[in-house]
Every structure is written in structure tokens, then in C-alpha cells.
Write an enzyme that holds these catalytic residues in place. Structure first.
Site, mmCIF file in Angstrom:
data_model
loop_
_atom_site.group_PDB
_atom_site.id
_atom_site.type_symbol
_atom_site.label_atom_id
_atom_site.label_comp_id
_atom_site.label_asym_id
_atom_site.label_seq_id
_atom_site.Cartn_x
_atom_site.Cartn_y
_atom_site.Cartn_z
ATOM 1 N N LYS A 27 0.832 -1.208 0.000
ATOM 2 C CA LYS A 27 0.000 0.000 0.000
ATOM 3 C C LYS A 27 0.866 1.257 0.000
ATOM 4 O O LYS A 27 0.632 2.182 -0.786
ATOM 5 C CB LYS A 27 -0.921 -0.037 1.234
ATOM 6 C CG LYS A 27 -1.847 1.150 1.359
ATOM 7 C CD LYS A 27 -3.150 0.763 2.050
ATOM 8 C CE LYS A 27 -2.978 0.520 3.535
ATOM 9 N NZ LYS A 27 -3.085 1.751 4.339
ATOM 10 N N SER A 28 1.852 1.308 0.882
ATOM 11 C CA SER A 28 2.697 2.509 0.979
ATOM 12 C C SER A 28 3.395 2.794 -0.354
ATOM 13 O O SER A 28 3.472 3.937 -0.796
ATOM 14 C CB SER A 28 3.774 2.310 2.052
ATOM 15 O OG SER A 28 3.199 2.225 3.325
ATOM 16 N N GLY A 100 -4.894 7.815 5.461
ATOM 17 C CA GLY A 100 -4.017 8.800 6.101
ATOM 18 C C GLY A 100 -2.798 9.081 5.243
ATOM 19 O O GLY A 100 -2.356 10.233 5.121
ATOM 20 N N ARG A 128 -8.604 12.019 12.245
ATOM 21 C CA ARG A 128 -7.166 11.774 12.448
ATOM 22 C C ARG A 128 -6.369 13.077 12.463
ATOM 23 O O ARG A 128 -6.675 14.014 11.737
ATOM 24 C CB ARG A 128 -6.655 10.796 11.387
ATOM 25 C CG ARG A 128 -7.372 9.457 11.550
ATOM 26 C CD ARG A 128 -6.839 8.401 10.659
ATOM 27 N NE ARG A 128 -5.463 8.068 10.974
ATOM 28 C CZ ARG A 128 -4.718 7.258 10.223
ATOM 29 N NH1 ARG A 128 -5.225 6.734 9.122
ATOM 30 N NH2 ARG A 128 -3.489 6.991 10.574
ATOM 31 N N SER A 173 7.172 9.105 12.201
ATOM 32 C CA SER A 173 6.076 8.984 11.240
ATOM 33 C C SER A 173 6.591 9.142 9.818
ATOM 34 O O SER A 173 7.074 10.208 9.432
ATOM 35 C CB SER A 173 5.003 10.051 11.505
ATOM 36 O OG SER A 173 4.147 10.159 10.384
ATOM 37 N N ASP A 321 1.962 -1.167 11.986
ATOM 38 C CA ASP A 321 0.652 -1.581 11.458
ATOM 39 C C ASP A 321 0.298 -3.014 11.847
ATOM 40 O O ASP A 321 -0.796 -3.492 11.516
ATOM 41 C CB ASP A 321 0.637 -1.444 9.934
ATOM 42 C CG ASP A 321 0.680 0.020 9.511
ATOM 43 O OD1 ASP A 321 0.241 0.882 10.295
ATOM 44 O OD2 ASP A 321 1.173 0.296 8.398
ATOM 45 N N ARG A 352 -6.462 1.672 18.027
ATOM 46 C CA ARG A 352 -6.233 0.220 17.940
ATOM 47 C C ARG A 352 -5.949 -0.426 19.290
ATOM 48 O O ARG A 352 -6.209 -1.624 19.462
ATOM 49 C CB ARG A 352 -5.118 -0.080 16.933
ATOM 50 C CG ARG A 352 -5.595 0.150 15.515
ATOM 51 C CD ARG A 352 -4.589 -0.179 14.456
ATOM 52 N NE ARG A 352 -5.225 -0.093 13.141
ATOM 53 C CZ ARG A 352 -4.570 0.049 12.000
ATOM 54 N NH1 ARG A 352 -3.251 0.126 11.997
ATOM 55 N NH2 ARG A 352 -5.236 0.112 10.868
ATOM 56 N N ARG A 393 -7.705 -3.475 9.649
ATOM 57 C CA ARG A 393 -6.768 -4.399 10.305
ATOM 58 C C ARG A 393 -7.382 -5.050 11.558
ATOM 59 O O ARG A 393 -7.003 -6.150 11.929
ATOM 60 C CB ARG A 393 -5.462 -3.687 10.639
ATOM 61 C CG ARG A 393 -4.747 -3.161 9.395
ATOM 62 C CD ARG A 393 -3.282 -2.887 9.655
ATOM 63 N NE ARG A 393 -2.725 -1.941 8.691
ATOM 64 C CZ ARG A 393 -2.409 -2.241 7.431
ATOM 65 N NH1 ARG A 393 -2.589 -3.467 6.968
ATOM 66 N NH2 ARG A 393 -1.897 -1.322 6.625
HETATM 67 C C1 S3P Z 1 2.611 4.816 6.339
HETATM 68 C C2 S3P Z 1 3.152 5.190 7.538
HETATM 69 C C3 S3P Z 1 2.615 4.773 8.842
HETATM 70 C C4 S3P Z 1 1.687 3.571 8.717
HETATM 71 C C5 S3P Z 1 0.718 3.732 7.574
HETATM 72 C C6 S3P Z 1 1.456 3.898 6.262
HETATM 73 C C7 S3P Z 1 3.211 5.313 5.083
HETATM 74 O O1 S3P Z 1 1.869 5.839 9.407
HETATM 75 O O2 S3P Z 1 0.992 3.358 9.918
HETATM 76 O O3 S3P Z 1 -0.135 2.609 7.474
HETATM 77 O O4 S3P Z 1 2.878 4.794 3.995
HETATM 78 O O5 S3P Z 1 4.030 6.233 5.160
HETATM 79 P P1 S3P Z 1 2.543 6.997 10.318
HETATM 80 O O6 S3P Z 1 3.401 7.828 9.457
HETATM 81 O O7 S3P Z 1 1.370 7.759 10.865
HETATM 82 O O8 S3P Z 1 3.292 6.254 11.389
#
Ligand code: S3P
Length: 439
Positions: A27-28, A100, A128, A173, A321, A352, A393
């Protein structure tokens, strides 16, 4: 699908989980591939793209801003990049759905455009925290309005001249780091981000692959504005976070053996593997290689008795995650599992820590919740009803609980599983889960 209700019934199984599975694309990486390909000069071909609602929302956002994105086949996208300054003002609001990552990265990228833009999200995303991106971006010269409490929708005002920043993140983050780096592409001078603990470095790696000069080491990244992105092809590995559910499921169901192929093994993502191994899990890595510049491997997981552990705090960002799945492993383990330093879990797609603690208690497992973690007292899981709180999740994790519970586990509000793992129920049932959809 998101927003609509979907109930899952997960029935205890008497037979082991068996099979070879390929989980969907990361996904990222899929979000970032669309973004950088859209801003590049030339045409980029993305393979292994996650057909999830989150990543499709990001692709739709760029289509709304004038980028042609073709889908020649499922999980493939051909992105006709418009260059760093080629985006056009979208008609109407840009809807990031449940994502997010989509909203925070877009905020950074849009802060430097010539036009104004409003970013909206679903009920979960609208709760959020966005100040964590708004504050550093404002220091760079961005003008972003949020709702009370720093919440979405966000109004990102265009035509602001941005300047580079030397910023130390208050929380680990990758989303905040990435938002700042994307704004930094457009900023005058140098942008440097330092992290309290290294997080996933996909933005850094991908900027480099698209030809942008960037220096990065774990926990630090530096770039300067004023270069160009050059189209490149991206081959997205399978998402470790999606594989995680099967790693836990096969570990806890007696006699199981599953092979997960070509899973992304970026060390900033695989903390769960280390935690499960500390608990006694039997997970082997085979056929290690590289895909699209990322380490990948096949993971062979066999059932093993698990014992409770104190999860090392330094692993937390590398498995951020995966805590919902870890909580299920902990519930099935012998002894107590202690989680600390994980307050970030309270501001994910749901709280969570609260959702997992309440859900496990509903199945008869004792959990002591703390502000930044929990102690899970391993035991015998019973049947019961779970509210997934619309969090993909949480829903998938409790489908694993259903495999080993003494009764049926009903999981409410599962439609959002499609945000990250379309086809989860079918894939899971194919290897031995007994999961039924009730509309
Ligand atoms: C992500 C970073 C993480 C993760 C999210 C995906 C990303 O969030 O929890 O599912 O793709 O950069 P945070 O940056 O809020 O830790």
C-alpha cells in the site's frame, strides 16, 4: 464499499491452514508510485499496484488534477506524468477516502501548487490528527486551514513560496517525513528531516529511483528543491502488512503450513517477524531477492507453540501496522505479552489499543490497557461479537481469532477491509479459513 456495513462470521476450524499465497501489492509503495509518476516527466508503468480503495483514491485524486492514468490490466497502471508544475486545479474536493497516507502526503505536495485544493476523507480519516503535517509545512511557508482540533477537511492554499526546513520529527512517522520531503521538492534551498527512530524509507528510495538527488540514511533525509523527476517503471512487492495476518494465522492453528511468495522485506516493515520469532514462531525466509529496488523473500510459516514476550520498544515503529495481528498471537500464546511505547496506535484508522483490548475481552481474554500499550494475558479464546470500528486491520485480525476460538466469532463493520486488502476473505478461505460474509 466503505461506509456500508458488512458482517463477517469466522467459524472455528478443525483442519490446518495449507497453501501458497500471493498477497496484494504494498500500500505505501503504491501510493507513492502514483504520486511520483504523476509529477515525473514521461510515462511510468506500475506493476503490482494495490487495487485497494485507499490507493485507488490517490490515483483518482491525480486524475482529478489532470493526470492521465490508464489501467491496462488489474494491478497495472500507466501514468502519463505531467512534470513537477503540470498539475491542474481539481474540480471539487479531493476525496482521500480512508487513507491517512494519501491525505498527509498530498498535503505536502499540494502546499506548493499554484491552485487551492480541499482534501476530505471518510468518517475515520476525518478524526485523524493533521497538525503533525500542518505545523512543519507552515514553517516552510505553506498556508493550510484545518477544522477545529487540526482535523480534516483541509484547505490547502496555493501560490505560496516554500523554503527548505531542517526539521526533527516529534513522533516517528513516515507520513509526516514524506509530506515534508514532497513539499521540499518545490522549496527554495535544502530540506532536512531527522526522525526520533527510523521509519519506512519508500519516499526516499523512490525519489532517488525517479532521478531526484537525495541523501538518506536510517533516520535522516536531505534534499534540495529545483530538480526534475524522470519517469521510471515501478514493480511493487507484496505487502508485508497483508502477509502478517497469514503469518499469525498459520502460527496459531495447529498443523498449519503456508507459503507467502515475494513479500516485501524492507527492514522498516518487518518488526513483526522478529517479535513472532521471539515468541517461538517458525517462519523461514527463502528465495531472497530484489523487486523494484526492495528486498523480497518467500516466507514459509509453520504452526509453533507461542509464548508471551515483552515486545522490544525499538521494534515498535518497524511493526506499527502489525499490532492488531500481534495482539491475536499474544492472546493465543502461553503467558503474558507486554506492549509499551505504542501510543501512536491510538490515532490510526481507529484507536487500535482500545479496539483490540475490547475485542479480546469480548472473547474472554484478559487485557490490561495502558496509555501507550497493553498487557495481554494469553489464554483460551471463546466465541463472541466484535466491533471492528470500521478498521480494516482490526477486522482481519479477529478473523484469525475465529479460527481458534471455542465458538463462532462475529465481526461487525468489515467493509473497509477493501481499503488495503481486497479479496482477503476469498484468499483466506482458499487456505482453510471459514469466513462468511453477511451483507
Ligand atoms: C505509512 C506510515 C505509517 C503507517 C501507515 C502507512 C506510510 O503511518 O501506519 O499505514 O505509507 O508512510 P505513520 O506515518 O502515521 O506512522
Amino acid at each position: 464499499m466503505s461506509g456500508s456495513n458488512l458482517l463477517w462470521v469466522s467459524t472455528p476450524i478443525a483442519t490446518p491452514l495449507r497453501g501458497t499465497l500471493r498477497v496484494p501489492g504494498d500500500k505505501s509503495i503504491s501510493h507513492r508510485a502514483i504520486m511520483l509518476a504523476a509529477l515525473a516527466e514521461g510515462t511510468s508503468h506500475i506493476r503490482g499496484f494495490l487495487e485497494g480503495e485507499d490507493t485507488r483514491a490517490t490515483a483518482r485524486a491525480f486524475a482529478q488534477m489532470g493526470v492521465r492514468i490508464d489501467s491496462p490490466a488489474p494491478s497495472e497502471r500507466v501514468v502519463h506524468g505531467v512534470g513537477l508544475h503540470g498539475l491542474r486545479a481539481p474540480q471539487g474536493d479531493v476525496d482521500c477516502g480512508n487513507a491517512g497516507t494519501g491525505m498527509r502526503l498530498l498535503t505536502g505536495l499540494l502546499a506548493a501548487q499554484a491552485f487551492d485544493c480541499t482534501l476530505v476523507g471518510d468518517a475515520s480519516l476525518s478524526k485523524r490528527p493533521m497538525r503533525r503535517v500542518i505545523e512543519p509545512l507552515a514553517r516552510m511557508g505553506a498556508h493550510i486551514d484545518a477544522q477545529e482540533g487540526g482535523l480534516p477537511p483541509l484547505r490547502v492554499h496555493g501560490a505560496q513560496a516554500l523554503r527548505g526546513i531542517d526539521y526533527t520529527l516529534p513522533v516517528a512517522s513516515a507520513q509526516v517525513k514524506s509530506a515534508i520531503l514532497l513539499a521540499g521538492l518545490y522549496a527554495e534551498g535544502e530540506t532536512r528531516v531527522t526522525e526520533p527512530h527510523p521509519t519506512r524509507d519508500y519516499t526516499e528510495r523512490m525519489l532517488s529511483a525517479f532521478g531526484w538527488p537525495i541523501e538518506f540514511t536510517p533516520g535522516r533525509a536531505t534534499l534540495r528543491g529545483g530538480h526534475r523527476l524522470v519517469a521510471t517503471d515501478v514493480d511493487v512487492p507484496a505487502d508485508f502488512s497483508s502477509a502478517a495476518f497469514f503469518l499469525v494465522a498459520a502460527s496459531v492453528v495447529p498443523g498449519s503450513e503456508l507459503r507467502l511468495t515475494r513479500v516485501g522485506m524492507n527492514p522498516r516493515r518487518t518488526g513483526l517477524l522478529q517479535a513472532l520469532r521471539l515468541m517461538g514462531a517458525d517462519i523461514r525466509e527463502e528465495n531472497a531477492g530484489e523487486q523494484g529496488g526492495e528486498p523480497v523473500a518467500d516466507l514459509l510459516v509453520r504452526h509453533a507453540p507461542l509464548r508471551g514476550i515483552e515486545v522490544p520498544v525499538e521494534l515498535v515503529p518497524d511493526m506499527i501496522d502489525e499490532f492488531p495481528a500481534l495482539f491475536i498471537a499474544a492472546a493465543a500464546a502461553n503467558g503474558d505479552t507486554i506492549v509499551r511505547g505504542a501510543a501512536e496506535l491510538r490515532v490510526k484508522e481507529s484507536d487500535r489499543l482500545a479496539a483490540m483490548s475490547a475485542g479480546l475481552r469480548a472473547l474472554g481474554i484478559a487485557v490490561d490497557e495502558t496509555p501507550d500499550g497493553a498487557t495481554i494475558h494469553g489464554g483460551r479464546l471463546g466465541g463472541g461479537s466484535i466491533d471492528s470500528r470500521g478498521d480494516h486491520r482490526i477486522a482481519m485480525s479477529f478473523s484469525i481469532a475465529g479460527l481458534i476460538a471455542t465458538g463462532v466469532v462475529q465481526i461487525d463493520d468489515c467493509a473497509n477491509v477493501a481499503t488495503s486488502f481486497p479479496g482477503f476473505a476469498d484468499l483466506a478461505n482458499g487456505c482453510g479459513f471459514a469466513l462468511t460474509n453477511v451483507a
